[in-house]
Design an enzyme around this catalytic site. Structure first.
Site, PDB file in Angstrom:
ATOM      1  N   GLU A 126     -15.750  -5.597 -29.792  1.00 54.85           N
ATOM      2  CA  GLU A 126     -16.896  -4.691 -29.744  1.00 54.85           C
ATOM      3  C   GLU A 126     -17.998  -5.174 -30.655  1.00 54.85           C
ATOM      4  O   GLU A 126     -19.199  -5.080 -30.332  1.00 54.85           O
ATOM      5  CB  GLU A 126     -16.458  -3.281 -30.139  1.00 54.85           C
ATOM      6  CG  GLU A 126     -17.541  -2.201 -29.975  1.00 54.85           C
ATOM      7  CD  GLU A 126     -18.419  -2.014 -31.221  1.00 54.85           C
ATOM      8  OE1 GLU A 126     -19.365  -1.208 -31.150  1.00 54.85           O
ATOM      9  OE2 GLU A 126     -18.170  -2.673 -32.263  1.00 54.85           O
ATOM     10  N   GLU A 127     -17.606  -5.678 -31.827  1.00 59.45           N
ATOM     11  CA  GLU A 127     -18.606  -6.065 -32.818  1.00 59.45           C
ATOM     12  C   GLU A 127     -19.508  -7.200 -32.334  1.00 59.45           C
ATOM     13  O   GLU A 127     -20.636  -7.341 -32.806  1.00 59.45           O
ATOM     14  CB  GLU A 127     -17.928  -6.465 -34.129  1.00 59.45           C
ATOM     15  CG  GLU A 127     -17.161  -5.343 -34.824  1.00 59.45           C
ATOM     16  CD  GLU A 127     -18.065  -4.254 -35.376  1.00 59.45           C
ATOM     17  OE1 GLU A 127     -19.282  -4.307 -35.131  1.00 59.45           O
ATOM     18  OE2 GLU A 127     -17.560  -3.349 -36.049  1.00 59.45           O
TER      19      GLU A 127
END
Length: 537
Positions: free
Chosen positions: A394-395
């Site tokens: 996600e990051e």
């Protein structure tokens, strides 16, 4: 740890789900719910968080694969059918970095060490070398040298102010402070204004408690002077080499040149730096004094806009690979409408230890799984199928969730009822929620059923509403977390919830279990007041 009565965790976490997908359950269900939750205490969820944050676990790392295995083990031990959904995606890591300030004579050059410092008694000192060197994911590799211009937050309005002051950005390296806008937009704006490089720092005014005599972590919650907010500067979502299709097997990929032409990756080098390094650079900047609202904390140097006379030499080389990421998927089949899905999602990967972002949410997801597992043993089945999703990468740009949505687009479009997201589940007090309009009333009704963890005499709804007796429900209009692909690619109703909002040690190596235990949620009572399962069932 404090024992938790039934009302808090599974009360909110399970009622909301029932509100979403079925008529109110019989009283016997709530008796069953009371028994299952009263057997739990805050020790369970704090144990999950401690386990998940023992090592830094950036996407694509061995430590993150171990965290995925832990999530999978909790799902399967809770009698939830589970599997790993892997994708081969473009990831970047720092290969080399250097930053040197050449101030006006007679001052001597300063070469910055670009290192976050270990504090005395740091229980994670033994694994600190596993933290990636500070960098921006997908940053442009290159070496540049130029005069420094201070651009405040790097917004378009800030550049308009600089133009009014007669400051020319072309050929310079900008120094911007984090806050107000997404870091990828800071770099993009700098490029569009003609800058050749960008430095982003965490100003004490925004993250350090305002300066003066304020202490910082581990004594207080504030970002230490050496703390650095890392993160991605990619302006898209999903694997940038496979826009619109899933990164599976030997799929077709865009070349680096094609990715750059797409406009979502930066075209100038950038680095995140500490507040201490940012102030050192600011002391070398002359020119006009910056506006009052551009100034820093009470004891910071006077901020001037430049250009120069300080000169920055910036060099960054990234290593781009095709690496494996792992989404963990758990499924509880519905009894009446098994082909209709309620999806709960949270990501697992973190830039460093990730106690707040994202593993406060991951710990809550595991607690949901365990409680739903206990209820299944008592004969309970959800009306519709519940899908528990623990996303990876996600990051880097919502990569894991986006790839999964791209692979399952047709199925989701026809079967998904709602997507419920928790990212930074707990960073402090005060409940916040955003949603697509279809779920507004659901949020209100669910929060009316759960006790406020800060005040046992009222519900979360009571503390959430404003003076007009209407809760401030935000909208999911950006790509801020894993709801984006569900909302923007498929049009699925969605909600996102969290306690606390922004926090000073965001995306730094100080976002660890110690910070959470001391400042974010000392008794872990906010963690167990999660709305999730309530909405999912």
């Amino acid at each position: 740890m404090l024992k938790t009565p039934t009302t808090i965790f599974l009360g909110l976490a399970t009622s909301f789900t029932f509100l979403l997908i079925s008529p109110p359950p019989p009283k016997s269900f709530y008796h069953s719910l009371y028994i299952s939750t009263s057997l739990s205490d805050n020790t369970s969820i704090s144990h999950h968080l401690h386990t998940l944050t023992r090592r830094p676990h950036v996407a694509g790392s061995e430590a993150n694969a171990e965290a995925a295995a832990y999530v999978l083990s909790i799902f399967t031990s809770s009698n939830i059918k589970s599997h790993i959904a892997s994708y081969e995606v473009s990831l970047t890591y720092p290969s080399s970095r250097s930053l040197t300030l050449i101030p006006p004579p007679p001052e001597t050059p300063t070469t910055f060490n670009l290192r976050q410092e270990i504090y005395d008694g740091d229980p994670y000192a033994d694994v600190a070398d596993e933290v990636q060197p500070t960098f921006h994911a997908y940053a442009k590799s290159g070496t540049v040298s130029g005069l420094v211009v201070y651009v405040n937050y790097g917004r378009i309005v800030d550049y308009l102010t600089l133009k009014e002051m007669g400051v020319n950005i072309s050929g310079t390296i900008v120094l911007a402070r984090y806050g107000e806008i997404y870091r990828g937009n800071i770099v993009k704006n700098a490029y569009e204004e003609g800058a050749i490089g960008a430095l982003l720092y965490t100003d004490r005014k925004d993250y350090g408690g305002g300066g003066g005599d304020t202490r910082w972590f581990p004594d207080e919650k504030w970002m230490p002077p050496s703390g650095v907010q890392v993160g991605t500067v990619y302006n898209g979502i999903g694997d940038p080499t496979t826009p619109g299709w899933a990164s599976t097997g030997d799929c077709e990929r865009l070349s680096e040149e094609e990715v750059e032409k797409g406009g979502d990756v930066p075209l100038i080098p950038s680095l995140p730096i500490s507040g201490a390094d940012g102030e050192t650079i600011l002391r070398s900047v002359g020119g006009d004094v910056a506006h009052e609202d551009w100034q820093g904390s009470i004891d910071a140097p006077t901020y001037r806009v430049g250009p120069g006379p300080g000169i920055i030499n910036l060099s960054y080389t990234g290593n781009q690979i095709i690496g494996t990421i792992q989404n963990v998927i758990g499924i509880i089949e519905g009894a009446e409408e098994p082909d209709r899905f309620i999806i709960l999602g949270n990501h697992r990967d973190a830039w460093t230890f990730g106690a707040v972002d994202p593993n406060s949410g991951t710990a809550a997801l595991l607690e949901v799984a365990e409680r739903l597992g206990k209820l299944q043993k008592k004969g309970w089945k959800p009306r519709r199928t519940i899908v528990l999703c623990n996303w990876d990468a996600e990051e880097y740009g919502l990569v894991g969730s986006t790839e999964w949505v791209e692979e399952n687009r047709e199925m989701l479009a026809s079967r998904a009822v709602a997507y419920l997201n928790v990212d930074c589940g707990v960073a402090g007090p005060v409940f916040h929620a955003s949603a697509t309009p279809q779920l507004d009333e659901l949020l209100k009704r669910a929060t009316q059923q759960v006790q406020d963890p800060e005040n046992s005499s009222q519900t979360i709804y009571d503390s959430w509403v404003d003076s007009s007796n209407s809760p401030p429900i935000g909208r999911l209009g950006d790509g801020g977390s894993d709801f984006a692909a569900f909302v923007q690619h498929v049009g699925i109703p969605a909600a996102a919830m969290f306690f606390g909002g922004g926090y000073p040690v965001y995306h730094s190596m100080y976002d660890d279990f110690v910070w959470m235990e001391k400042f974010g949620d000392p008794m872990f009572h906010r963690h167990v007041a999660d709305l999730w399962a309530l909405k999912a069932r």
